[in-house]
Write a protein that holds these residues in place. Structure first.
Motif, mmCIF file in Angstrom:
data_model
loop_
_atom_site.group_PDB
_atom_site.id
_atom_site.type_symbol
_atom_site.label_atom_id
_atom_site.label_comp_id
_atom_site.label_asym_id
_atom_site.label_seq_id
_atom_site.Cartn_x
_atom_site.Cartn_y
_atom_site.Cartn_z
ATOM 1 N N THR A 100 0.845 -1.181 0.000
ATOM 2 C CA THR A 100 0.000 0.000 0.000
ATOM 3 C C THR A 100 0.884 1.235 0.000
ATOM 4 O O THR A 100 1.800 1.344 0.794
ATOM 5 C CB THR A 100 -0.871 0.015 1.263
ATOM 6 O OG1 THR A 100 -1.719 -1.121 1.240
ATOM 7 C CG2 THR A 100 -1.715 1.261 1.319
ATOM 8 N N ASN B 29 -11.999 -5.084 -0.757
ATOM 9 C CA ASN B 29 -10.693 -5.224 -0.090
ATOM 10 C C ASN B 29 -9.962 -3.888 0.050
ATOM 11 O O ASN B 29 -8.875 -3.682 -0.484
ATOM 12 C CB ASN B 29 -9.800 -6.200 -0.853
ATOM 13 C CG ASN B 29 -10.332 -7.610 -0.797
ATOM 14 O OD1 ASN B 29 -11.128 -7.951 0.071
ATOM 15 N ND2 ASN B 29 -9.917 -8.427 -1.723
ATOM 16 N N ARG B 31 -7.684 -0.976 1.033
ATOM 17 C CA ARG B 31 -6.317 -0.939 1.556
ATOM 18 C C ARG B 31 -5.953 0.457 2.047
ATOM 19 O O ARG B 31 -5.299 0.605 3.076
ATOM 20 C CB ARG B 31 -5.325 -1.384 0.485
ATOM 21 C CG ARG B 31 -5.562 -2.809 0.025
ATOM 22 C CD ARG B 31 -4.513 -3.272 -0.947
ATOM 23 N NE ARG B 31 -3.232 -3.489 -0.297
ATOM 24 C CZ ARG B 31 -2.144 -3.898 -0.930
ATOM 25 N NH1 ARG B 31 -2.173 -4.110 -2.212
ATOM 26 N NH2 ARG B 31 -1.013 -4.080 -0.285
ATOM 27 N N THR B 50 -5.159 4.916 6.305
ATOM 28 C CA THR B 50 -5.427 3.475 6.326
ATOM 29 C C THR B 50 -6.218 3.049 7.556
ATOM 30 O O THR B 50 -6.862 1.999 7.535
ATOM 31 C CB THR B 50 -4.119 2.673 6.286
ATOM 32 O OG1 THR B 50 -3.300 3.075 7.381
ATOM 33 C CG2 THR B 50 -3.377 2.904 4.979
#
Lengths: 114, 110
Positions: A100, B29, B31, B50
């Motif tokens: 990420t 999903n 992220r 996040t």
């Protein structure tokens, strides 16, 4: 500076001609993307690549193809340009392999199809 | 299908005002959520979020994420004319796929 350069930066072409846009990166990013940006639509994903020779379609892939023969280069081809493909095209990349992270952009390529 | 919605689409304020930009999303999903500022050229990175409830801050800009309600806000306090831009929200989902919203065009008048 994310080391992403696009060429050409500006191009005017005629309907029916093939066009190739090039994205070159110097940071060894694994993931690379081609987006188009049109008023009212934000950035829409055309194709992306998750490694050399590994590519997949995005939301607006019709009329476009891509190739990635080297980590540093991601090419977007319009086989037969149409006026609806007049747009600003952005290449982008993520800095780490599969993690990420931030998406870095090139400066954009403005394409006009007459 | 992954989707990102931003509101308002356009906003005009005067210098010194505080603005709140909204971003809601549906993504497989999840992220991360990212905010970008775009002036005349390429988007520039502002924040990556996040975790829920943890505010990210940079000068007069701040942002927070709510993963339960699937939204984020971007706050700009004491706006300046240099804040005039399009603010883009993007969500990273499955397969490192980044989906962008349409953007909020902010105009700050002197």
């Amino acid at each position: 500076d994310a080391g992403i350069t696009q060429s050409p930066r500006h191009k005017v072409t005629e309907t029916g001609t093939p066009v190739t846009l090039r994205c070159h990166q110097t940071e060894n990013h694994r993931y690379m993307y081609w987006y188009r940006q049109d008023p009212g639509h934000g950035l829409r994903l055309i194709h992306y690549s998750y490694g050399v020779k590994d590519t997949d379609k995005g939301e607006v892939s019709d009329g476009y193809s891509v190739s990635r023969s080297k980590t540093e280069d991601f090419l977007l081809t319009l086989e037969s340009a149409t006026s609806s493909q007049t747009s600003v095209y952005f290449c982008a990349a993520t800095p780490a392999g599969g993690n990420t992270g931030e998406l870095f952009f090139g400066e954009g390529s403005r394409l006009t199809v007459l | 299908e992954d989707k990102v919605v931003q509101s308002p689409l356009s906003l005009v304020v005067h210098e010194g005002d505080t603005v709140t930009l909204n971003c809601s999303y549906e993504v497989t999903n999840f992220r991360s959520l990212l905010w970008y500022k775009q002036e005349k050229k390429a988007p520039t990175f502002l924040f990556m979020l996040t975790s829920s409830g943890i505010e990210k801050k940079s000068g007069r800009l701040s942002s927070i994420l709510d993963k339960k309600e699937l939204f984020s806000i971007l706050n700009i306090t004491a706006t300046q004319t240099g804040d005039s831009a399009v603010y883009l929200c993007a969500v990273e989902g499955y397969g490192q796929n980044f989906v962008f919203g349409p953007g909020t065009r902010l105009s700050v008048l002197p």
